[in-house]
Design a protein around this motif. Structure first.
Motif, short mmCIF file in Angstrom:
data_model
loop_
_atom_site.label_atom_id
_atom_site.label_comp_id
_atom_site.label_asym_id
_atom_site.label_seq_id
_atom_site.Cartn_x
_atom_site.Cartn_y
_atom_site.Cartn_z
N ALA A 76 0.58 -1.14 -0.21
CA ALA A 76 0.43 -0.16 -0.13
C ALA A 76 0.87 1.61 0.58
O ALA A 76 0.36 2.52 -0.93
CB ALA A 76 -1.21 0.18 1.62
N ALA A 77 1.76 1.32 0.64
CA ALA A 77 2.91 2.35 0.88
C ALA A 77 3.52 2.96 -0.80
O ALA A 77 4.01 4.56 -0.54
CB ALA A 77 4.40 2.09 1.50
N ASN A 78 3.93 1.96 -1.46
CA ASN A 78 3.78 2.65 -3.44
C ASN A 78 2.43 2.74 -4.10
O ASN A 78 2.66 2.50 -5.03
CB ASN A 78 4.03 1.40 -3.26
CG ASN A 78 5.72 1.55 -3.20
OD1 ASN A 78 6.71 2.33 -2.63
ND2 ASN A 78 6.14 0.24 -2.81
N ASP A 123 -1.93 -0.17 -6.17
CA ASP A 123 -2.93 0.57 -5.92
C ASP A 123 -4.54 -0.20 -5.51
O ASP A 123 -5.25 0.65 -4.38
CB ASP A 123 -3.62 1.32 -6.78
CG ASP A 123 -2.63 2.17 -7.94
OD1 ASP A 123 -2.15 2.14 -7.25
OD2 ASP A 123 -2.63 2.19 -8.96
N ILE A 124 -4.93 -1.82 -5.53
CA ILE A 124 -5.85 -2.34 -4.57
C ILE A 124 -5.15 -2.22 -3.25
O ILE A 124 -6.17 -2.15 -2.25
CB ILE A 124 -5.84 -4.00 -4.94
CG1 ILE A 124 -6.47 -3.52 -6.64
CG2 ILE A 124 -7.23 -4.14 -4.41
CD1 ILE A 124 -6.30 -5.20 -7.23
N GLN A 156 -6.78 -0.39 2.37
CA GLN A 156 -6.12 -0.05 3.32
C GLN A 156 -6.70 1.83 4.17
O GLN A 156 -6.89 1.89 4.72
CB GLN A 156 -4.65 0.13 3.53
CG GLN A 156 -3.81 0.37 4.90
CD GLN A 156 -2.35 0.00 5.09
OE1 GLN A 156 -2.20 -0.51 5.30
NE2 GLN A 156 -1.69 1.27 4.89
N TYR A 157 -6.97 2.25 2.64
CA TYR A 157 -7.62 3.73 3.38
C TYR A 157 -8.66 3.71 3.40
O TYR A 157 -8.85 4.17 4.83
CB TYR A 157 -7.85 4.55 1.79
CG TYR A 157 -7.86 5.41 1.72
CD1 TYR A 157 -7.69 7.06 2.53
CD2 TYR A 157 -9.31 6.09 1.71
CE1 TYR A 157 -8.48 8.31 2.53
CE2 TYR A 157 -9.65 7.12 1.24
CZ TYR A 157 -9.33 8.30 2.22
OH TYR A 157 -10.31 10.04 1.96
N ALA A 158 -9.74 2.95 2.39
CA ALA A 158 -10.87 3.02 3.48
C ALA A 158 -10.87 1.93 5.18
O ALA A 158 -11.99 2.52 5.56
CB ALA A 158 -11.93 1.81 2.69
N ALA A 182 1.19 -2.15 14.66
CA ALA A 182 2.13 -1.44 14.37
C ALA A 182 1.40 -1.61 12.33
O ALA A 182 3.15 -0.65 11.65
CB ALA A 182 2.62 -3.50 13.90
N ASN A 183 0.87 -1.06 11.69
CA ASN A 183 0.62 -1.08 10.62
C ASN A 183 0.67 0.92 10.41
O ASN A 183 0.57 1.62 11.43
CB ASN A 183 -1.26 -0.98 9.92
CG ASN A 183 -1.20 -0.32 9.10
OD1 ASN A 183 -1.89 1.15 8.81
ND2 ASN A 183 -1.74 -1.15 8.07
N SER A 184 1.66 0.60 8.43
CA SER A 184 2.18 2.08 9.17
C SER A 184 1.06 2.82 8.76
O SER A 184 1.52 4.30 9.09
CB SER A 184 3.10 2.19 7.82
OG SER A 184 2.24 1.72 6.74
N GLY A 185 0.28 2.94 7.75
CA GLY A 185 -0.36 3.27 7.26
C GLY A 185 -1.82 4.16 8.51
O GLY A 185 -2.23 5.32 9.09
#
Length: 340
Positions: free
Chosen positions: A187-189, A237-238, A243-245, A274-277
């Motif tokens: 997700a970071a990319n 992107d998926i 993750q955004y949602a 621990a999730n970076s997002g």
């Protein structure tokens, strides 16, 4: 005289032991179970067997590296629940036998409360009262923490935990187990606005994550019809959009709780912390909401005995001990103490 406590954690698939002396964590020994990787998820019976294999070596290493002999211990603590019943039985039975053999007091610890109290292993620690978002593979909860031993559950998931949603969606995408960290890394990319997934908003401070799993499944099926390589072509992107949602669903309730209670001391705990997002979103919210935010060290996010030891330290000070007839509680709730 020093207060030295041996703590044992065995609620799921991490076998862990730690020693705490006068409130200072001396070590945190963790044995991870790799046996579940080929099944894409934790198999309860295999977890129990692995705990039986790992527990004695882990405890021996915790005592050895602490520099303390078992005769120097003041008490033994263990995770009573919530968790997998067989796994809890292994850790609990060992702790009871160990305490009985050495005539030591026994301390039962709520696994989710221990996650919250991991914030007191290091400084700075939150000021009371504070709100803690506890997020893991099995739980998603908003907790009002009034003191070390006084916590109130404000809201929780009505179905799946957010960690389960991360892992199951990752499995659908073909990512290795455990999928959550892999999804986070990809997700970071990616572009979090590339695809839109539903944001559930339950009444009050309750959560729901079952809908987004179904939505992602049908989204992928529909797009794979036209492009069999759709996942490979859009994987980052998926992951970013999913993750955004999920993070939006967490943050909207955390903000709501803060505003309703007028509390700006905010913390997160549990494996998903621990999730970076999520960590980035929390730091951004801290600026917008004027919060004081507390993030645990990564080693204290996932299941570990150091957090159990810290909880036991405060219970020892309060004289909260249990008998050898205490039984595990697979569905133990916040504030659920002293019941057999």
């Amino acid at each position: 005289m020093s207060c030295n406590i041996l703590a044992i954690e065995s609620s799921c698939d991490e076998t862990s032991a730690a020693v705490i002396s006068d409130g200072k964590i001396l070590n945190n020994i963790v044995a991870t179970q790799s046996v579940h990787e080929k099944y894409g998820g934790v198999v309860p019976e295999l977890a129990s067997r692995a705990h039986q294999q790992h527990l004695i070596p882990v405890v021996a290493e915790a005592l050895k590296s602490s520099g303390l002999d078992k005769s120097s211990l003041s008490a033994v603590a263990f995770t009573r629940g919530p968790g997998l019943m067989g796994a809890l039985l292994v850790g609990g039975s060992f702790a009871k036998a160990f305490a009985y053999a050495l005539d030591l007091p026994l301390i039962e610890v709520n696994h989710m409360e221990a996650h919250v109290l991991a914030h007191f292993i290091d400084t700075p620690s939150p000021a009371f009262p504070f709100i803690c978002l506890t997020v893991s593979g099995g739980h998603t909860q908003l907790v009002l923490v009034k003191s070390h031993l006084d916590m109130e559950l404000l809201g929780e998931t009505s179905d799946d935990a957010v960690g389960e949603a991360f892992d199951k969606i990752a499995k659908i995408l073909g990512l290795p187990y455990p999928g959550g960290p892999h999804l986070d890394k990809l997700a970071a990319n990616g572009n979090p606005e590339a695809f839109t997934f539903p944001i559930s908003d339950m009444k009050g401070l309750a959560f729901s994550f079952s809908g987004i799993k179904t939505a992602v499944l049908y989204f992928l099926k529909d797009n794979i019809k036209d492009d069999p390589e759709f996942i490979a072509h859009h994987l980052e992107d998926i992951c970013a959009s999913v993750q955004y949602a999920l993070i939006r669903m967490l943050m909207q309730k955390l903000v709501r709780a803060s505003r309703e209670l007028g509390i700006r001391e905010v913390a997160i705990a549990g494996g998903v912390s621990a999730n970076s997002g999520l960590r980035t979103a929390l730091k951004e919210a801290a600026k917008n909401q004027s919060w004081n935010v507390y993030l645990p060290r990564l080693e204290y996010c996932t299941d570990n005995a150091a957090m159990v030891a810290m909880a036991a330290h405060y219970k020892y000070q309060a004289g909260q001990f249990c008998g050898l007839d205490i039984s595990p509680l697979a569905k133990m709730k916040i504030g659920n103490h002293g019941k057999k």
